[in-house]
Write a protein that holds these residues in place. Structure first.
Motif, PDB file in Angstrom:
ATOM      1  N   PRO A  33      40.680  41.561  37.453  1.00  0.00           N
ATOM      2  CA  PRO A  33      39.376  41.963  36.789  1.00  0.00           C
ATOM      3  C   PRO A  33      38.199  40.799  36.517  1.00  0.00           C
ATOM      4  N   ASP A  34      38.819  39.844  36.278  1.00  0.00           N
ATOM      5  CA  ASP A  34      37.744  38.697  36.011  1.00  0.00           C
ATOM      6  C   ASP A  34      37.036  38.358  37.240  1.00  0.00           C
ATOM      7  N   GLU A  35      37.872  38.359  38.375  1.00  0.00           N
ATOM      8  CA  GLU A  35      37.255  37.860  39.589  1.00  0.00           C
ATOM      9  C   GLU A  35      36.184  38.998  40.166  1.00  0.00           C
ATOM     10  N   LEU A  36      36.419  40.212  39.961  1.00  0.00           N
ATOM     11  CA  LEU A  36      35.631  41.236  40.309  1.00  0.00           C
ATOM     12  C   LEU A  36      34.233  41.271  39.341  1.00  0.00           C
ATOM     13  N   LYS A  37      34.628  41.054  38.205  1.00  0.00           N
ATOM     14  CA  LYS A  37      33.394  40.813  37.194  1.00  0.00           C
ATOM     15  C   LYS A  37      32.464  39.856  37.783  1.00  0.00           C
ATOM     16  N   ALA A  38      33.105  38.554  38.145  1.00  0.00           N
ATOM     17  CA  ALA A  38      32.286  37.608  38.206  1.00  0.00           C
ATOM     18  C   ALA A  38      31.188  37.792  39.646  1.00  0.00           C
ATOM     19  N   ILE A  39      31.708  38.750  40.423  1.00  0.00           N
ATOM     20  CA  ILE A  39      30.991  38.880  41.620  1.00  0.00           C
ATOM     21  C   ILE A  39      30.193  40.208  41.937  1.00  0.00           C
ATOM     22  N   ILE A  40      30.613  41.209  41.023  1.00  0.00           N
ATOM     23  CA  ILE A  40      30.108  42.511  41.070  1.00  0.00           C
ATOM     24  C   ILE A  40      28.789  42.626  41.111  1.00  0.00           C
ATOM     25  N   ALA A  41      27.901  41.927  40.478  1.00  0.00           N
ATOM     26  CA  ALA A  41      26.383  41.850  40.394  1.00  0.00           C
ATOM     27  C   ALA A  41      25.734  41.760  41.726  1.00  0.00           C
ATOM     28  N   ASP A  42      26.667  41.200  42.752  1.00  0.00           N
ATOM     29  CA  ASP A  42      26.007  41.004  44.222  1.00  0.00           C
ATOM     30  C   ASP A  42      25.719  42.245  44.808  1.00  0.00           C
TER      31      ASP A  42
END
Length: 529
Positions: A33-42
């Motif tokens: 979840p943290d990894e997804l949250k870190a990149i999802i804005a792209d």
């Protein structure tokens, strides 16, 4: 170029489909979840199966996200309310695994009837317990379907081929469709009383949770067999365990459980229970089909504006999208006009479709109209969440289609009711797709939607145009176009004045102070609806 993230394991063809449509795609399954949250804005799109949890926290970080596509039918792992609030469309693929899930339900029903799993286990253990495994025929038996949608109707067809009588409970099944499908439509209590086998094929909602409760089980005939390949939570598992223990239920087969992964469950201790690990959609064909389908749907939306199988927005086909787009823009601009003039205290909105517009699918046009109307007063309102925002604010929304002779080839009229009265505006399309105002407050007046527009209500008296022109000259404001309309000579009039650049804040009070002016508003329009 739009960019999509595939965060679960999908067929490699899904990524290829995105690329073929001119969409940049990254494949990164197994993100935390943290990894997804870190990149999802792209990303503009997120393609998932069941592993990725699209929570409100993830969605709040997804500042550019426009669509979530679920390869499969269930969207328990997506916070649809949060997605709607953020203006993110949520799609699924309800038909891609329908055949596979229906076949699994039939397989489990047959396995229950002949006790195949236990017989297999016993025989492989070196026993020959022929007299122990006395089964029952399904020919001539009555199958009760709870839910007669895509999967339920396929189960019905297969069961009829096996010479079963099929009865069904589904509030949304019309008598005509029931007759066409060969299903006897019943109320739930009557189905429970008559069925020899019951299979469930309904989504999990507040209305269907524990639809097979202790009370429902007491209404079934003794010896009934029950199959659930739909959703965990449809069956009260403790009540089912009690009914199995008493012998009232002869057997049950579950592919889904209230808590998954189901590594421990109250039903696991019964020999007459068959359990599988949510395999309803687990065939090579189904996995390929839903992956390709979700990729096509997402690509069509990102590149063409087509909306298919959305759970929080009206569908718009790829063929409809280019036809509807100009009307969506027009509706958004008409709504924006009214929203900038009268944003407070709105109680009702009526959108009228006249001329060619009357033949349109109205929902997406109404959505952009509401987004334009509510946007000036409320943050983060968009075509996905506009209807929900209107409802939550007590605004009644209605649509009228006129079958009559129209002064224009096509026309939209938007009327709002507010605490002091009504306000209305009408517009058309010029040259097929250019939005144009043709009426304000039932006064004929024509204007485009320029970036900067003065809306003036005034008395039709000599000197008004000169006074306004002098004031604009004083402030260095250039008038680009000037459109006038009036009810009658000397009466109420309207002026729509296009100006170059924004209006200085100090100027609007001066305009309102002119003797002939009743009201004045400085409006701003953007065409990126």
């Amino acid at each position: 170029m739009p960019k999509v993230l595939i965060s679960d394991k999908l067929s490699p063809r899904a990524a290829a489909i995105f690329e073929e449509h001119g969409i940049d795609v990254d494949v990164k399954p197994g993100l935390s979840p943290d990894e997804l949250k870190a990149i999802i804005a792209d990303y503009d799109g997120l393609a998932i199966r069941s592993a990725t949890k699209v929570t409100a926290d993830i969605l709040n970080a997804a500042t550019n996200l426009k669509v979530v596509g679920r390869a499969g039918i269930g969207v328990d792992n997506v916070d649809i309310a949060a997605a709607t609030k953020r203006g993110v469309i949520v799609m699924n693929t309800p038909n891609g695994n329908a055949v596979t899930t229906a076949e699994h339900a039939i397989t489990l029903m047959l396995s229950l009837a002949r006790q195949i799993p236990d017989a297999n286990k016993s025989t492989k253990a070196g026993k020959w317990e022929k007299s122990r495994f006395m089964g029952t025929e399904i020919t001539g038996k009555t199958l009760g379907l709870i839910g007669c949608g895509n999967i339920g109707t396929i189960v019905a067809e297969r069961a009829q081929g096996l010479k079963m009588r099929v009865i069904g409970y589904d509030p949304y099944l019309s008598p005509e469709n029931a007759t066409r499908l060969g299903i006897e439509k019943l109320e739930l209590d009557e189905l429970l009383a008559r069925a020899d086998f019951i299979t469930l094929h309904t989504p999990l909602t507040d209305a269907t949770r524990n639809i097979i409760s202790a009370d429902a089980l007491n209404k079934t005939k003794k010896g009934v067999r029950i199959v659930n390949c739909a959703r965990g939570g449809l069956v009260d598992e403790l009540a089912m365990a009690a009914a199995l223990k008493s012998g009232h239920v002869a057997g049950a087969a579950f592919d889904v459980f209230e808590v998954e992964p189901a590594t421990d469950n109250v039903l696991f201790g019964f020999d007459n229970v068959i359990a599988t690990p949510h395999l309803g959609a687990s065939t090579t064909e189904a996995q390929e089909k839903v992956a390709l389908q979700v990729a096509e749907q997402m690509a069509d939306y990102l590149m063409k504006g087509a909306v298919t199988n959305a759970l929080n927005m009206a569908s718009v086909s790829a063929e409809e999208a280019p036809i509807l787009k100009p009307y969506m823009v027009l509706g958004g601009l008409l709504g924006s006009f009214l929203g900038q003039v009268e944003a407070d205290g709105i109680t009702a909105v009526v959108t009228e479709f006249d001329g060619k517009a009357a033949a349109l699918n109205p929902e997406s046009v109404v959505a952009t109209t509401l987004a334009g109307l509510l946007g000036p007063a409320m943050e983060s309102v968009n075509m996905v969440n506009a209807a929900a925002v209107a409802s939550s604010n007590g605004i009644a929304v209605s649509t009228v289609r006129h079958d009559r002779q129209c002064d224009y080839e096509t026309l939209l009229r938007v009327t709002i009711s507010h605490k002091t009265g009504d306000r209305t505006i009408a517009g058309t399309l010029v040259g097929g797709n250019k939005p144009r105002i043709v009426e304000v407050q039932h006064i004929a007046v024509e204007s485009d939607f320029p970036p900067y527009l003065l809306y003036l209500r005034n008395y039709d008296k000599p000197g008004f145009i000169g006074d306004l022109g002098s004031l604009c000259g004083k402030h260095g404001i250039n008038i680009a176009t000037f459109h006038l309309g009036r009810r009658e000579a000397g009466g109420e009039a309207i002026a729509l004045v296009e100006i170059d650049g924004g209006l200085p804040k100090t100027m609007l009070p001066e305009i309102r102070a002119l003797d002939q002016v009743v009201r004045a508003d400085a409006l701003h329009f953007a065409l990126d609806i």
